[in-house]
Design an enzyme around this catalytic site. Structure first.
Site, short mmCIF file in Angstrom:
data_model
loop_
_atom_site.label_atom_id
_atom_site.label_comp_id
_atom_site.label_asym_id
_atom_site.label_seq_id
_atom_site.Cartn_x
_atom_site.Cartn_y
_atom_site.Cartn_z
N SER A 183 -79.02 -0.75 23.69
CA SER A 183 -79.96 -0.96 22.58
C SER A 183 -79.27 -1.57 21.35
O SER A 183 -79.94 -1.94 20.39
CB SER A 183 -80.72 0.31 22.22
OG SER A 183 -79.83 1.32 21.95
N ALA A 216 -77.08 8.52 18.30
CA ALA A 216 -76.30 8.66 19.53
C ALA A 216 -76.86 7.82 20.68
O ALA A 216 -78.08 7.69 20.78
CB ALA A 216 -76.26 10.13 19.94
N PRO A 217 -76.02 7.24 21.53
CA PRO A 217 -74.55 7.30 21.50
C PRO A 217 -73.91 6.32 20.51
O PRO A 217 -72.71 6.36 20.31
CB PRO A 217 -74.17 6.96 22.93
CG PRO A 217 -75.28 6.06 23.41
CD PRO A 217 -76.53 6.53 22.72
N GLY A 218 -74.69 5.41 19.90
CA GLY A 218 -74.06 4.62 18.83
C GLY A 218 -74.24 3.11 18.91
O GLY A 218 -73.52 2.37 18.24
N GLY A 219 -75.19 2.65 19.71
CA GLY A 219 -75.39 1.19 19.83
C GLY A 219 -75.72 0.52 18.50
O GLY A 219 -75.23 -0.57 18.21
N ASP A 235 -77.40 12.67 14.32
CA ASP A 235 -77.94 12.95 15.67
C ASP A 235 -77.31 14.24 16.18
O ASP A 235 -76.13 14.50 15.92
CB ASP A 235 -77.61 11.79 16.64
CG ASP A 235 -78.59 11.71 17.81
OD1 ASP A 235 -78.77 12.72 18.52
OD2 ASP A 235 -79.17 10.64 18.00
N ASP A 255 -81.18 16.85 11.14
CA ASP A 255 -82.49 16.30 11.48
C ASP A 255 -82.70 15.00 10.70
O ASP A 255 -82.65 15.00 9.46
CB ASP A 255 -83.58 17.33 11.12
CG ASP A 255 -84.97 16.82 11.47
OD1 ASP A 255 -85.10 15.67 11.96
OD2 ASP A 255 -85.94 17.58 11.25
N ASP A 271 -83.78 4.69 15.08
CA ASP A 271 -84.22 4.38 16.44
C ASP A 271 -84.74 5.65 17.10
O ASP A 271 -84.69 5.79 18.32
CB ASP A 271 -83.01 3.80 17.21
CG ASP A 271 -83.37 3.21 18.55
OD1 ASP A 271 -84.55 2.88 18.76
OD2 ASP A 271 -82.46 3.05 19.39
N LYS A 300 -92.98 3.14 17.59
CA LYS A 300 -93.51 3.22 18.95
C LYS A 300 -94.98 2.84 18.91
O LYS A 300 -95.70 3.23 17.98
CB LYS A 300 -93.35 4.67 19.41
CG LYS A 300 -93.42 4.90 20.87
CD LYS A 300 -92.92 6.33 21.10
CE LYS A 300 -93.59 7.06 22.22
NZ LYS A 300 -94.52 6.46 23.08
C1 LIG Z 1 -83.23 5.89 21.56
S1 LIG Z 1 -81.99 6.98 21.14
C2 LIG Z 1 -81.02 6.13 20.00
C3 LIG Z 1 -80.11 5.12 20.60
C4 LIG Z 1 -79.18 4.48 19.58
N1 LIG Z 1 -79.90 3.71 18.59
C5 LIG Z 1 -78.16 3.60 20.25
O1 LIG Z 1 -78.23 2.39 20.04
O2 LIG Z 1 -77.29 4.10 20.94
C6 LIG Z 1 -82.80 8.15 20.13
C7 LIG Z 1 -81.91 9.22 19.56
O3 LIG Z 1 -82.66 9.93 18.57
C8 LIG Z 1 -82.18 11.28 18.56
N2 LIG Z 1 -83.20 12.09 17.86
C9 LIG Z 1 -84.42 12.47 18.29
N3 LIG Z 1 -85.04 13.19 17.33
C10 LIG Z 1 -84.18 13.25 16.27
C11 LIG Z 1 -84.23 13.84 14.97
N4 LIG Z 1 -85.32 14.51 14.57
N5 LIG Z 1 -83.14 13.71 14.17
C12 LIG Z 1 -82.07 13.02 14.56
N6 LIG Z 1 -81.96 12.46 15.77
C13 LIG Z 1 -82.99 12.57 16.61
C14 LIG Z 1 -81.96 11.59 20.02
O4 LIG Z 1 -81.02 12.64 20.13
C15 LIG Z 1 -81.45 10.25 20.57
O5 LIG Z 1 -80.03 10.25 20.61
#
Ligand SMILES: C[S@@+](CC[C@H](N)C(=O)[O-])C[C@H]1O[C@@H](n2cnc3c(N)ncnc32)[C@H](O)[C@@H]1O
Length: 357
Positions: A183, A216-219, A235, A255, A271, A300
């Site tokens: 991503s 996470a994971p950090g893209g 995250d 959060d 994201d 979304k």
């Molecule tokens: C689609 S992934 C993100 C991928 C990231 N942008 C990347 O490029 O690697 C969505 C992330 O949002 C985190 N997440 C979901 N709800 C959250 C919240 N309320 N606060 C912080 N992180 C949250 C999930 O743990 C997940 O790692």
């Protein structure tokens, strides 16, 4: 030339029809939109021949959400042999162009046709130059030929500075091997789309700070780090070690919807896959309260009425800024790397840029 032809992600033809009909009604351009499901394209048929040109003059392509490419023109049937002759004859009524792109639709049939297009391009280009229809240092429009099959092509025109940046609106971005997730390309594409290349050094640089919500994971963090920024990554999940080793990332298990930075940051990116209204509200808070200067956030899409719902959210965000008396530019696009989502870019226009070190 009464047709405005548009490419899109397969399955989003209805959204393109709703969006263009909405604009056409506002601009008093009479016509109707039509599309076949899963065809990856839609047409707006204008009642007046100058209708498509008026739409293209009044609208900025980059501000449309669902179309990936557009062109005004018409369908031309092609014979089995001497396709070039037929095309040249059709083009005799059109202005000399400054570039030509051969395009196919984003469908399986389209993919199969791309080999044909690659072979056809060289002789076509030569013939166009010879006939005086292609002058690459000229200021004519771009010729966009969308092949629906070897026997049918949409012959269209668009201004190069008011149409897609890449053929078919599909960016050719190389996945960086060190990036922790695919991503990463989504944020890179967002920057290409929303930030003019000559402003990258001023708006994405090592004097800046960023917050990545749902990192996470950090893209996405990887992209901010690649531009030299200091990043706070929020995250509960683990961040890639390679990113933490850069020393540029602080990882907080918090959060994303309640975290606020102590000082204004240059960038907030998010994201998190959540209800779109929640991500929209997050944008309103961060930009409205001046927690960041610019932001890229995914929204979304709902299952139904996807254009209407996105429009409603964007209008609501804009009203929120108006009520607060802050000036914010709002962009929204279904990027190539977006599936059931769109990407928003917001920028405070009334905040001084951070002084560079
Ligand atoms: C689609 S992934 C993100 C991928 C990231 N942008 C990347 O490029 O690697 C969505 C992330 O949002 C985190 N997440 C979901 N709800 C959250 C919240 N309320 N606060 C912080 N992180 C949250 C999930 O743990 C997940 O790692």
């Amino acid at each position: 030339m009464n047709t405005l032809f548009m490419h899109c992600r397969p399955g989003f033809e209805g959204e393109v029809c709703s969006e263009i009909s909405d604009h056409a009604a506002r601009l008093n351009v009479a016509g109707y939109a039509k599309a076949k499901p899963q065809s990856a394209c839609a047409e707006f048929i204008c009642h007046e021949p100058e209708g498509p040109q008026r739409l293209m003059r009044e609208l900025r392509f980059a501000e449309l959400i669902f179309p990936r490419q557009w062109a005004r023109g018409e369908f031309v049937p092609l014979p089995e042999s001497d396709r070039i002759g037929v095309l040249l004859e059709h083009l005799s009524n059109l202005p000399t162009c400054s570039s030509v792109w051969l395009e196919v639709l984003d469908t399986n049939d389209g993919k199969e046709l791309s080999t044909f297009c690659r072979k056809f391009e060289v002789p076509l280009r030569k013939a166009l130059i010879k006939a005086g229809k292609l002058q690459e240092d000229g200021n004519g429009p771009r010729l966009l030929l969308t092949f629906k099959s070897g026997r049918e092509v949409f012959v269209g025109l668009a201004d190069a500075d008011n149409s897609a940046m890449w053929p078919m609106g599909i960016p050719r971005l190389k996945f960086p091997r060190e990036a922790p997730s695919r991503s990463t390309l989504k944020l890179e594409e967002a920057w290409h789309h929303f930030i003019p290349r000559d402003q990258w050094d001023a708006r994405l640089n090592g004097d800046m700070t960023g917050v990545d919500l749902g990192a996470a994971p950090g893209g996405w963090t990887y992209q901010l780090v690649r531009r030299g920024m200091l990043v706070t990554a929020i995250d509960n999940g683990p961040m890639a070690e390679s990113l933490m080793d850069t020393g540029l990332v602080q990882h907080l298990m918090a959060d994303g919807f309640t975290f606020k930075p102590k000082q204004t940051v240059d960038w907030m990116v998010c994201d998190i896959v959540e209800k779109p209204a929640r991500n929209a509200a997050l944008l309103e808070t961060w930009l409205g309260e001046g927690l960041c200067r610019e932001a890229v956030v995914n929204l979304k899409l709902p299952m139904k009425q996807r254009y209407a719902e996105v429009r409603r959210l964007l209008d609501r965000i804009a009203d929120g800024f108006k009520a607060r008396g802050v000036k914010v530019s709002i962009g929204c696009k279904q990027l190539y790397h977006d599936r059931e989502e769109v990407t928003c870019h917001l920028r405070r226009l009334d905040m001084k840029p951070r002084p560079s070190h």
